[in-house]
Each structure stands twice: as structure tokens, then as C-alpha cells.
Design a protein around this motif. Structure first.
Motif, PDB file in Angstrom:
ATOM      1  N   GLY A  38       0.788  -1.216   0.000  1.00  0.00           N
ATOM      2  CA  GLY A  38       0.000   0.000   0.000  1.00  0.00           C
ATOM      3  C   GLY A  38       0.825   1.273   0.000  1.00  0.00           C
ATOM      4  O   GLY A  38       0.274   2.377   0.086  1.00  0.00           O
ATOM      5  N   ALA A  39       2.167   1.151  -0.131  1.00  0.00           N
ATOM      6  CA  ALA A  39       3.008   2.345  -0.106  1.00  0.00           C
ATOM      7  C   ALA A  39       2.859   3.147  -1.397  1.00  0.00           C
ATOM      8  O   ALA A  39       3.095   4.351  -1.424  1.00  0.00           O
ATOM      9  CB  ALA A  39       4.464   1.944   0.084  1.00  0.00           C
ATOM     10  N   GLY A  40       2.475   2.468  -2.467  1.00  0.00           N
ATOM     11  CA  GLY A  40       2.291   3.174  -3.724  1.00  0.00           C
ATOM     12  C   GLY A  40       3.243   2.708  -4.816  1.00  0.00           C
ATOM     13  O   GLY A  40       3.398   3.391  -5.832  1.00  0.00           O
ATOM     14  N   LYS A  41       3.848   1.557  -4.651  1.00  0.00           N
ATOM     15  CA  LYS A  41       4.809   1.070  -5.654  1.00  0.00           C
ATOM     16  C   LYS A  41       4.137   0.905  -7.018  1.00  0.00           C
ATOM     17  O   LYS A  41       4.626   1.419  -8.023  1.00  0.00           O
ATOM     18  CB  LYS A  41       5.395  -0.280  -5.211  1.00  0.00           C
ATOM     19  N   SER A  42       3.007   0.182  -7.027  1.00  0.00           N
ATOM     20  CA  SER A  42       2.326  -0.046  -8.304  1.00  0.00           C
ATOM     21  C   SER A  42       1.922   1.290  -8.921  1.00  0.00           C
ATOM     22  O   SER A  42       2.074   1.505 -10.129  1.00  0.00           O
ATOM     23  CB  SER A  42       1.083  -0.907  -8.103  1.00  0.00           C
ATOM     24  N   THR A  43       1.406   2.166  -8.101  1.00  0.00           N
ATOM     25  CA  THR A  43       0.983   3.472  -8.598  1.00  0.00           C
ATOM     26  C   THR A  43       2.158   4.217  -9.229  1.00  0.00           C
ATOM     27  O   THR A  43       2.044   4.758 -10.335  1.00  0.00           O
ATOM     28  CB  THR A  43       0.386   4.292  -7.443  1.00  0.00           C
ATOM     29  N   HIS A  78       1.667  -5.778 -15.119  1.00  0.00           N
ATOM     30  CA  HIS A  78       0.778  -5.771 -13.955  1.00  0.00           C
ATOM     31  C   HIS A  78       1.152  -6.830 -12.929  1.00  0.00           C
ATOM     32  O   HIS A  78       1.638  -7.902 -13.268  1.00  0.00           O
ATOM     33  CB  HIS A  78      -0.656  -6.054 -14.400  1.00  0.00           C
ATOM     34  N   GLN A  79       0.833  -6.499 -11.710  1.00  0.00           N
ATOM     35  CA  GLN A  79       1.010  -7.422 -10.598  1.00  0.00           C
ATOM     36  C   GLN A  79       0.221  -8.719 -10.868  1.00  0.00           C
ATOM     37  O   GLN A  79       0.729  -9.813 -10.697  1.00  0.00           O
ATOM     38  CB  GLN A  79       0.482  -6.717  -9.348  1.00  0.00           C
ATOM     39  N   ASN A  80      -1.055  -8.590 -11.264  1.00  0.00           N
ATOM     40  CA  ASN A  80      -1.817  -9.719 -11.797  1.00  0.00           C
ATOM     41  C   ASN A  80      -2.006  -9.462 -13.274  1.00  0.00           C
ATOM     42  O   ASN A  80      -2.887  -8.706 -13.655  1.00  0.00           O
ATOM     43  CB  ASN A  80      -3.207  -9.823 -11.169  1.00  0.00           C
ATOM     44  N   CYS A 183       9.381  -5.939  -5.640  1.00  0.00           N
ATOM     45  CA  CYS A 183       9.458  -7.307  -5.129  1.00  0.00           C
ATOM     46  C   CYS A 183       9.597  -7.254  -3.613  1.00  0.00           C
ATOM     47  O   CYS A 183      10.374  -6.453  -3.094  1.00  0.00           O
ATOM     48  CB  CYS A 183      10.677  -7.986  -5.760  1.00  0.00           C
ATOM     49  N   HIS A 184       8.850  -8.094  -2.903  1.00  0.00           N
ATOM     50  CA  HIS A 184       8.924  -8.056  -1.442  1.00  0.00           C
ATOM     51  C   HIS A 184      10.054  -8.912  -0.892  1.00  0.00           C
ATOM     52  O   HIS A 184      10.675  -8.549   0.094  1.00  0.00           O
ATOM     53  CB  HIS A 184       7.593  -8.489  -0.834  1.00  0.00           C
ATOM     54  N   GLN A 185      10.279 -10.052  -1.525  1.00  0.00           N
ATOM     55  CA  GLN A 185      11.357 -10.919  -1.022  1.00  0.00           C
ATOM     56  C   GLN A 185      12.645 -10.684  -1.800  1.00  0.00           C
ATOM     57  O   GLN A 185      12.615 -10.275  -2.955  1.00  0.00           O
ATOM     58  CB  GLN A 185      10.955 -12.401  -1.161  1.00  0.00           C
TER      59      GLN A 185
ATOM     60  N   GLN E 121     -13.710   1.458   5.088  1.00  0.00           N
ATOM     61  CA  GLN E 121     -14.736   2.007   4.202  1.00  0.00           C
ATOM     62  C   GLN E 121     -14.274   2.142   2.756  1.00  0.00           C
ATOM     63  O   GLN E 121     -15.047   2.555   1.895  1.00  0.00           O
ATOM     64  CB  GLN E 121     -15.209   3.373   4.715  1.00  0.00           C
ATOM     65  N   ARG E 122     -13.010   1.778   2.482  1.00  0.00           N
ATOM     66  CA  ARG E 122     -12.530   1.919   1.109  1.00  0.00           C
ATOM     67  C   ARG E 122     -13.158   0.845   0.213  1.00  0.00           C
ATOM     68  O   ARG E 122     -13.373  -0.283   0.628  1.00  0.00           O
ATOM     69  CB  ARG E 122     -11.002   1.812   1.082  1.00  0.00           C
ATOM     70  N   GLN E 123     -13.456   1.214  -1.041  1.00  0.00           N
ATOM     71  CA  GLN E 123     -13.968   0.224  -1.989  1.00  0.00           C
ATOM     72  C   GLN E 123     -12.880  -0.819  -2.244  1.00  0.00           C
ATOM     73  O   GLN E 123     -11.714  -0.463  -2.455  1.00  0.00           O
ATOM     74  CB  GLN E 123     -14.360   0.881  -3.312  1.00  0.00           C
TER      75      GLN E 123
END
Ligand SMILES: Nc1ncnc2c1ncn2[C@@H]1O[C@H](COP(=O)(O)OP(=O)(O)OP(=O)(O)O)[C@@H](O)[C@H]1O
Ligand SMILES: Nc1ncnc2c1ncn2[C@@H]1O[C@H](COP(=O)(O)OP(=O)(O)OP(=O)(O)O)[C@@H](O)[C@H]1O
Ligand SMILES: [Mg+2]
Ligand SMILES: [Mg+2]
Lengths: 208, 246, 236, 236, 208
Positions: A38-43, A78-80, A183-185, E121-123
């Protein structure tokens, strides 16, 4: 080619997700991007790939003089990954077709690289998790992009696949492609990287 | 609710407003509700044949005779008549205006190959028109002869748009003429009379029909009260139907 | 029951006898509706796409309006077009009233909002990653659009079938601006209206069967393609 | 142009004057179409669901048939129903001909195949994991179905709007089995047919405007809900 | 409760994916399932969860005498979880609602466990990759299943999330829930497992 971000800020509603003053990514580099969920990497990666406009700031692509159009491509994975509703081979050919090319030899080679040659005719939506990841990668690599942004490409891969992809990336890297890897690991892929960026609490650290 | 019966009738009597006029007169002294279904003559008779209505009021003598012969209807009564007219473009290119009979008028139209809109829908009007062409030998074949396959109102509008002649009942003409680029070119030939009959559905065929109520309404129509109501119906001050009970 | 059965068998007999006038009428229906669908298709899909992927102030007002147009009777659409094309209307000089092009225009107006509404809903149901994947692999906006069309092709097919059904079966506008002129603008539905108006139910049913059969042939071929091109997998 | 403009302004004036008979006619239209839609909805969705998720031999033949029924003109549907309900038909004893229930039956027949076709396409576009996720979290088959309905609610809403549009705007069946009897079965579309037949375009346009307005009100409320319940995110 | 597979065979067309003669999974056990991409791990887990019928063979659930219905649930977690098109909290509540319960306290607790309380509450479709995984897990765990089959649940998780989930699974395990985990890398979760099954080349090994 060079990707340049200046004073980029991304926020949703009132909240800032991250603010980045200055950032460069050049072909030939190998970066590992990490940070909490949720830090914003993908974004950030999507902003770099031009798929999303940041709330504020600029993203510029600066081509070297001797580069063809093709070699200026920046591809985001994409991640998925989304696979087109057709067979495996046609998925790999997709980018080439867009340019009016087909290049069956290259497609064959990439399919083999990715260990998908025996699945060429299978419908993409039937693939297993790891096969999907490999197909998405193959579909990008067949285009020889200048920069490739990989969003957790190893998450569904077994040891064998991982080795395979390591080899693919090494090859590309030797030919001058730059890549950014979230990558997390730590694993074989992250070891290829010579830069390690960390995105956390709204800012990016480790950029040299 | 009060008793009700169903009357199938032609668009010419309903769309002109005659039936509304008659039913409000009838409603002053009667509680019987008359539900009106307005369709083409062919369909009205078909509904009666199926027993879906209690009585009909139509204007197609041959079809009515067959209907009664086959035992579908009883107690046919003449109620009234009106007449047909020929209308056409204001310039009257075929000079129908100068002809003495309707046959001659039609002949002129065919000769100069003017456009002529035929309803082509097997309605009373259409049957009448075909009968008139028969006097010229065969069915019309000139290229200006167009079959609209539609009701009177629409056929008039089409004639107006295309600058064509057509044959119409006077009621529809009076109701529409202000909106049309047409003029009356021929009238008052005795061949153009248009008689209406009321017929009850045969209760021997369909036990459920409300024959007594239907008869009482039909009787009212042919009695002085109803006949007077027919005579007093006007559009723009002009009478449309002539009471004709025998 | 006898009556019903009799009508059906009489209708079949009539069809079997093979009547050139009948097939002329069928030809008018198909050429008019196919032309209308063909002309409306791409613009409608484009509008559906824009409404699905771009946000602008009047967006949902526009969507509501398009949906509402679906509830306007075909005869009213025909009526308005009639007044436009009529001699006293603004487009009277084109001399289009009571011709096939007028019928085509009417049917374009009828299938356009339906195609927009259905393609919009298909695009909205599509995965958000489709366009991103296409773009990042180098697709131009147009190529990305075509890719999206391919990905939602089954929903679009359904839209097409529904739209075709709507216009081939509509009578209000065809009657109003076509005029049901024999050999010129009489199509299946206006012919049916005429025949049932005469109380000739046999003809009406016969023409209805023609329409149903032709639609069946079309749909069976589509359905066959569709059902044979898909293998199911449960999600992972 | 004058003519056109005049007709419109006259129509507006007529509406503004507020005519009780007019509103009675509007009431018939809405109560009939809403009832038909309400009755057809759940069965149609269930059939769409079965066709989307179960494989059986005659499946695609059935789908093709349903799609083809969309191309059958409303008047033919009305005609067949008329022959069923007629005194000389098999269901004559029910005494339904020329009543509102008959109109409702006709409109059910008309919206059923459309609802099936559109919900089928919505279900096919839905993610294969929806049902699996619901089931594994303990949903009964019925609860899983309801979950799926919720997940594809926007596509279903579009189906509903389209189906309502189809039946509120149709005239063939309403005229045929309703009979256009004043105060009983005269609805907006049969009234329009009557008025345009008289050359009363003003009335036709006025009723068309009523339909458009009422549909707009309905759609704007739906559209508002829809557009305010969705926040966009690009896929990850 | 006990899950029993007898003579299960899965094939697509002519080809067998795997054949398993006998297999048991009981609540309280902790199994790590591994094997190469495309071996059939996901397929096997879905068969065990009753979401898919095998080509041949039987899958039986045998309840212990003292168990309530609830505790007989077998939940499968997708490799890429599907989130319902509503907010985070409603996703967690989903299974409870199906049973006509709401239990807000428990939902609160599970949301906290999963580190999603600030996103209630986030979608759901706005979540990041790791957040999605955690939500899917929370949505299953709130139901106290007898057996839970996790298909690569760690693939998108950062170190913090991993720890969190380790804790969640430990808790559940202590309360008697059994779990089966498919996972390519060894990590904290796989260390919790006392059995290691390997699915490769069409057969399962390591079952005791
Ligand atoms: N349109 C939006 N509105 C509100 N919040 C959003 C929107 N899009 C994304 N977010 C939030 O932004 C945050 C960052 O998302 P992002 O996918 O970039 O994270 P990430 O670093 O890739 O995480 P992970 O490692 O879990 O994949 C998430 O908390 C997500 O819910
Ligand atoms: N309906 C189908 N028809 C044909 N092949 C199928 C079908 N469903 C699955 N497969 C194939 O079965 C194989 C096993 O798939 P599964 O998803 O079970 O693998 P997995 O072991 O989970 O792999 P991963 O580790 O990559 O997730 C894959 O090669 C897949 O393409
Ligand atoms: Mg991410
Ligand atoms: Mg798998």
C-alpha cells in the motif's frame, strides 16, 4: 533513453500517497523497488509507464539520438497480468502485430525462453498462476523494450521458472534494457539489481 | 360497474369523432357502457366472427353480406351513409375537375399517368375504389398508381406529400383538409355513396355474447333519437353522415 | 385451438408455395435494417467507449438521455423524422420521404441509443487492465480500442443481435417515413400491419414465421461460433 | 421548420394544460409495463443464469431461439396471443381479451427474451471466481446467485432499462390484445397510433414527450445512483 | 473433521494432470503443498474444497460427532482473490451475513488482525496487491473454518504483512483449524507446517 520525473505528487482525495522531487531511470540500469503493502509502488510504476497521470508533476521520456522508436518503449507488467482472451501464442504476438510485424522465429524463441512452447495453442485463460506470469513476461520481452517495469513478477513462480526469468532478464540487460522490479522478497532477480529504492511513508529513498 | 358491450367499428366512424358524439348522446339516458374498438372493416368482421365483440358497424356491403350468409351475424340494419370524393393536387394536372363522372375522372388520371394513391388495404374504401376502376376494364396498371397499404388519414398525407390524387371518404377529408396541400376535385357522383350497417353477432355461434344489450344499442341507433344524433354531428359546421335507417 | 392450428398450417402452406412478392418484401426489410445497423455501429460503439472511459461533467445526464430515448415509441421517432423530411419540413428539399433511405435513417435513430447503452455496459464490465495492457504494449488509442472490442466481443455480439432485433421488428418508423408502398418501401413489418389490419391473420403469421426463421439462421450461426470458441476454466 | 416548431410548442402547451384523460392513459402504460417487467424479471434472470453456467445439449439452440424471438414484431406476438385469448381460441374462457391483464401477458412475452439475452451476456462477462468465492464462503446456490446479481448489477440495470424501454414503447401487442378501449386499455402508444392516424401530430408528439420525460426521470435517478457509487481505479 | 480423497484423477482431454490414490486432510493439521508451475496444485485444492468435480474419484467430508455445521466449513482462497464490489468491511462481513449473523466485534478484531482497520470504508477494488491478499484472508478467517486451503497467499505480501498472517494462522491452528498452503518459496508460513507434500509429474509424494 531516459525517464525523468520532476516534482511528482500523487494523492487521493485529501491524502498524499507520495511526493517525489526528482527521479531518473535510464536504460541499462537495474533497480529493485521495495516498500510495504500500500506504499504506492504499483501506482508509481504506472505513472512512470505513462498509464496514469500523477496528481501533479511531470514525467518525461528523453530519447538518445541513435535510438529507433521501438527501443523507446516503456512497458509496465501488472502485478496480476491481464491475458487477452485468445491462445498463448497470439498473446505473445500481440505487440508485434500492432506494429504490423509477425517475426515467428522470435516468437518461437521467446516462447521457449518462457517454457511455454508446449502450451502455444492453449487458451490463455486456462493457464496456471505461474504460467500466466511467464506469459505476461514473454509478451513484454518479445518487444525488446528500452525500459521494463515489473510489478512483483516472481510472486507465483516456482524455482525453475525463477531461474528461467533470471536468465531472460540477464540477456535483456546485456543488450541494454533497463528494468525496475518491485518485489517483497530478496531472490535471484533482486540480486541482479545494482540500485535499491525504498518507497515508504510517502517518500522514496535510496535513489542515487 | 354497469353492464358493458363491445362494438368493433371502422376508423372512419371513430376517428372522425362520430362515435364519441353518439355515445355521449346515448349516455344521457342509458347506463350501458359501449366499449369501442376501432379497426379496419376486415378486422372488425374477423373479431365479430371470433366472438370477441358483441356487434359491428361497418361499410363494406359485399363483405357484410358474406358475413351474414355464413351465419356469423344477425339483424343487419342500415344506419347511415356518407360519400366518397376524389381529391388531388391544387394544380390538378389531370384536369379531373372538368370531368362529369368519377369514371371519367379516374380515366384522366390514368391517361396522363398522374400519381394516384390507392389504400390497397382491402378496406371498404379500397374495395369501392377497385370497383370503380373495374368500369374502365381492368385493374389499374399505370406506373403512377401506388398502393400505400395504410389508413385513410395516412394515405391523404402521402398524397399531399407526393402530389398525388386519391379517393377518400368525406369525413376524413374534412377532418384533415387544413393540413393538406390538396383540393377536392370531384364529388356528388351517385356511384360514390357509402352506406354503413350495424350487425349483431349471432348468439347461436357464440353463447356468451350479450345479444340483448347489443340489440338495445343497435335499436337506439336506428330509432329517431339515434338518427337525430347522427344528423346533428358536424365537423367545422359541415354535416358528415346522413341518417338512413329504413 | 383449431383456429390457431389452422392459421399456422395455412401460414406454412403459403410460405411453402414460394411467392416472389413475399421475398421482395423480405429483401426490403433486410437491406434496410442491415444498412442501418452497419452505419450506426461504429459511431455508437465509439460513443459507448467515450462514455465508459472518460469522465466529463454532463456524462451521466447524457447516459440518462440515451437510455430514455429507448422508451420513445418508434412511431414518435418516425413522426419527428417525418416532420423533418416532409415538404414543409426543414429537410423537405432532399425529397427523401417515402423512400428506403428515409427508412434507414429512421432505423439508425432507433438502434443508435440501444447500441450505445449496451456497448457502454459491456465496456464497463470489461477488466480495467485491458486498455492498460494494450497501451503499455504499444497500442495506439485506436488499436487499444479495437483490442477492447475483441475482449468484450461476446457482449457486443449480444448488443448487435438485440439491436438488429429491435429494428427489423419495428413498424412505427418504417410505416411513418417509408409509407408501406408496395414494391418500394413495403417491408415485412409494414406488410404484417397491413395484413392483420385486413383481418388476414394467416399472412401476418406467415411473415412472422419468415422473420423468426431468418433470425434463427443468423443466430444459430452466431451461437455456434460463440459456443465453440470458448473452453471453460474455473478461476484461479 | 415553422411547422415542426409549431407542433412542438403546441404539444408543450397541451401538456401544460394538464388533461386528466391524458394522465389516465399514462397511468395505464406505466402500470401495465411495470407489472410485466416485475413478473418477468426473476424468471428471466434465472433462465439467463442457467444458460450462462450450465452446459446441456440444446443450450445454444435455446439461446439462438431466444435471440431470434427478439426479431419477431410485437404485432405478431400480439396476434398469436390474440388467437390464444380469443373466444374461439384455447384460452377464450378466461375472458382476458381486451383487458389490461392481456396487455401485461403480451408485454411479458416481449420482455422475457430480451431480459434473458441481456442477463446471459452480463453473467458471461462476470468473473468466473465470483461464484466460487461465494460458495467457498458458505453461500447456498441461491445466495451465490444473489451475490452474482449484485456483482453484475450495472449490467442488469442496463438490461432492465432496455427491457422497460422496449415494452413501454411497443404498440403492436398492446393494440392487438388490449384493443385501445378508452378508459380501459388505451395506453400511451395506442393513443399515439390513434392520434397520428387522425393526422393529430400534436397529440402524438405530446404523448411522446410525456414518455420521454417520465423515462428521463427514471433514468436520471438510476444514472445518478450508478455514477455516484463508483470510484475508478486502474487495474493492478 | 476429515477430508478424504479416494482414487481421484483429473484430466483435460486426453492428458492426465494427476492421479491420487488416497489422501486425507484433518482439522488441526498443517500442510505445505509445493510443486512446479502447472503441476495442478490449484486444481487439487479446488477439488478438495468441492468447487470442482474431479474427472474420476471421490471427495468425502467426514464430520466429528461434536462439531457444529459451521466448523465443518472448508474454505479455498484463490491465488488471485476475487473481492466483492463493495467496501472492505462488507467483504469481511460477507460470510457472516450469509448465515444471518453480523458480529461486529469479531469483524473489528479480524480487520485489526489483518491491518485493514483504517481502510474499512474503502472500496475493495481500490486496494493494493498486498491489501487484497490480506482482505481475502480476513474474509475467510472470520468464519472459523475447519479447514482452509490457501493458494499462494504470501505472493504479494511485505515482511510486516507476512508476520501478521503468520500470527493469524498460528492463532487459528491453536484453535484446531487445519490448513493446507501452496507456496513456492520457503518462509515463515511454510515453517509452521508439519507435513510437506509435493505435487509433480502427475502424482503426489510426501503424504504420510
Ligand atoms: N483511486 C483511488 N482512490 C483511493 N485510494 C486509492 C486509489 N487507487 C489506489 N489507492 C490506494 O493507494 C494505495 C497504494 O496502492 P498501490 O497499489 O500503489 O500500492 P503498492 O505499493 O503497490 O502495494 P502492494 O505491495 O500491496 O502491491 C493503496 O492503499 C490503495 O488502496
Ligand atoms: N479446463 C482446462 N483445460 C485444459 N487445461 C487446463 C484446464 N484447466 C487447467 N488446465 C491446465 O492444468 C494445469 C494445472 O493448472 P493449476 O492451476 O492447477 O496449476 P498449479 O499447480 O496451481 O500451477 P501454479 O503454481 O503456476 O499456480 C495448467 O497447465 C493449466 O493450463
Ligand atoms: Mg502493488
Ligand atoms: Mg496455482
Amino acid at each position: 533513453m531516459r525517464l525523468e520525473l520532476t516534482k511528482v505528487r500523487q494523492s487521493f482525495g485529501e491524502q498524499d500517497l507520495f511526493v517525489i522531487d526528482q527521479l531518473q531511470l535510464i536504460s541499462g540500469s537495474a533497480v529493485h523497488l521495495h516498500g510495504p503493502n500500500g506504499a504506492g509502488k504499483s501506482t508509481l510504476m504506472k505513472i512512470m509507464a505513462g498509464l496514469q497521470k500523477p496528481t501533479a508533476g511531470q514525467v518525461k521520456r528523453i530519447a538518445d539520438a541513435d535510438e529507433s522508436d521501438l527501443q523507446q518503449a516503456v512497458i509496465y507488467l501488472h502485478q496480476n497480468p491481464y491475458l487477452f482472451d485468445t491462445n498463448v501464442r497470439k498473446n505473445v504476438e500481440y505487440g508485434l502485430r500492432l506494429q504490423g510485424r509477425k517475426d515467428p522465429k522470435k516468437v518461437d524463441r521467446v516462447l521457449q525462453w518462457a517454457g511455454l512452447d508446449h502450451l502455444q495453442q492453449r487458451q490463455a485463460h486456462l493457464l496456471s498462476g505461474g504460467e500466466r506470469q511467464r506469459l505476461a513476461l514473454a509478451r513484454a520481452l518479445v518487444l525488446d523494450p528500452a525500459l521494463i517495469l515489473l510489478d512483483e513478477p516472481t510472486s507465483n513462480l516456482d524455482a525453475g521458472s525463477l531461474e528461467r526469468i533470471e536468465q531472460m532478464l540477464k540477456d535483456l540487460h546485456q543488450r541494454g534494457t533497463g528494468f525496475l522490479l518491485s518485489c517483497h522478497q530478496d531472490n535471484a532477480l533482486t540480486k541482479l539489481c545494482n540500485q535499491h529504492w525504498r518507497l515508504a511513508d510517502g517518500s522514496l529513498s535510496g535513489v542515487d | 360497474a354497469a353492464e358493458s358491450i363491445r362494438l368493433a367499428t371502422t376508423t372512419s366512424t371513430y376517428n372522425s369523432g362520430l362515435l364519441g358524439h353518439l355515445l355521449s348522446a346515448y349516455g344521457e339516458n342509458h347506463t350501458l357502457e359501449v366499449q369501442v374498438i376501432s379497426v379496419g372493416t376486415g378486422k372488425a368482421l374477423r373479431m365479430a366472427q371470433n366472438g370477441d365483440v358483441d356487434l359491428v358497424m361497418t361499410h363494406a356491403p359485399a363483405a357484410e353480406a358474406a358475413f351474414i350468409d355464413q351465419g356469423f351475424g344477425i339483424e343487419a340494419h342500415s344506419v347511415m351513409y356518407n360519400d366518397f370524393i376524389l381529391v388531388g393536387p391544387k394544380a390538378d394536372p389531370a384536369n379531373v375537375h372538368g370531368s362529369h363522372t368519377v369514371i371519367e375522372g379516374l380515366q384522366r388520371i390514368a391517361q396522363v399517368n398522374s400519381k394516384f394513391i390507392s389504400r390497397g388495404d382491402d378496406s371498404g374504401t379500397h374495395k369501392k375504389e377497385l370497383q370503380l376502376w373495374q368500369h374502365l376494364g381492368a385493374s389499374p396498371t399505370f406506373s403512377g398508381y401506388l398502393e400505400s397499404g395504410r389508413g385513410m388519414g395516412h394515405s391523404l398525407q402521402m398524397a399531399s406529400e407526393l402530389g398525388a390524387y386519391t379517393m377518400t371518404d368525406r369525413g376524413t377529408w374534412l377532418a384533415l383538409k387544413q393540413k393538406l396541400h390538396l383540393q377536392l376535385v370531384l364529388e356528388s357522383d351517385p356511384r360514390l355513396l357509402n352506406p354503413y350497417k350495424v350487425i349483431l353477432v349471432n348468439p347461436a355461434r357464440h353463447v356468451h355474447v350479450k345479444v340483448d344489450e347489443a340489440r338495445s344499442f343497435a335499436q337506439w341507433l336506428v330509432n329517431p333519437e339515434g338518427q337525430a344524433a347522427i344528423g346533428s354531428f358536424r365537423i367545422n359546421g359541415e354535416p358528415l353522415f346522413v341518417p338512413a335507417a329504413e | 385451438m383449431n383456429e390457431l392450428w389452422h392459421t399456422f398450417s395455412a401460414a406454412i402452406t403459403q410460405l411453402a408455395s414460394g411467392d416472389p412478392m413475399l421475398w421482395g418484401i423480405v429483401g426490403v426489410s433486410f437491406s434496410v435494417s442491415a444498412s442501418a445497423l452497419f452505419i450506426a455501429l461504429l459511431p455508437a460503439l465509439s460513443v459507448g467507449f467515450v462514455l465508459a472511459y472518460f469522465r466529463f461533467p454532463s456524462r451521466w445526464a447524457l447516459i440518462s438521455l440515451l437510455n430514455s430515448l429507448l422508451a420513445v415509441p418508434t412511431v414518435v421517432v418516425g413522426l419527428v423524422l417525418y416532420m423533418m423530411l416532409s415538404r414543409s419540413g426543414p429537410l423537405g428539399d432532399l425529397n427523401l420521404l417515402f423512400t428506403r433511405p428515409a427508412m434507414i435513417i429512421g432505423q439508425i435513430l432507433l438502434c443508435f441509443p440501444l447500441l450505445v447503452a449496451m456497448s457502454l455496459s459491456a465496456f464497463q464490465a470489461a477488466d480495467h487492465r485491458v486498455l492498460e495492457t494494450a497501451k503499455t504494449l504499444g497500442a495506439s488509442p485506436w488499436q487499444a480500442f479495437v483490442t477492447l472490442l475483441f475482449e468484450v466481443r461476446f457482449a457486443l455480439l449480444a448488443a448487435l443481435v438485440t439491436a438488429f432485433g429491435r429494428i427489423i421488428a419495428e413498424v412505427g418508423s418504417a410505416m411513418m417515413v417509408g409509407g408501406n408502398i408496395l414494391h418500394h418501401t413495403r417491408n415485412i413489418t409494414t406488410a404484417i400491419a397491413l395484413e392483420t389490419g385486413k383481418g388476414e391473420f394467416v399472412q401476418g403469421v406467415a411473415l412472422g414465421i419468415v422473420l423468426l426463421t431468418l433470425a434463427l439462421v443468423l443466430n444459430v450461426s452466431l451461437g455456434w461460433m460463440q459456443s465453440h470458441s470458448r473452453v471453460l476454466r474455473h478461476g484461479t
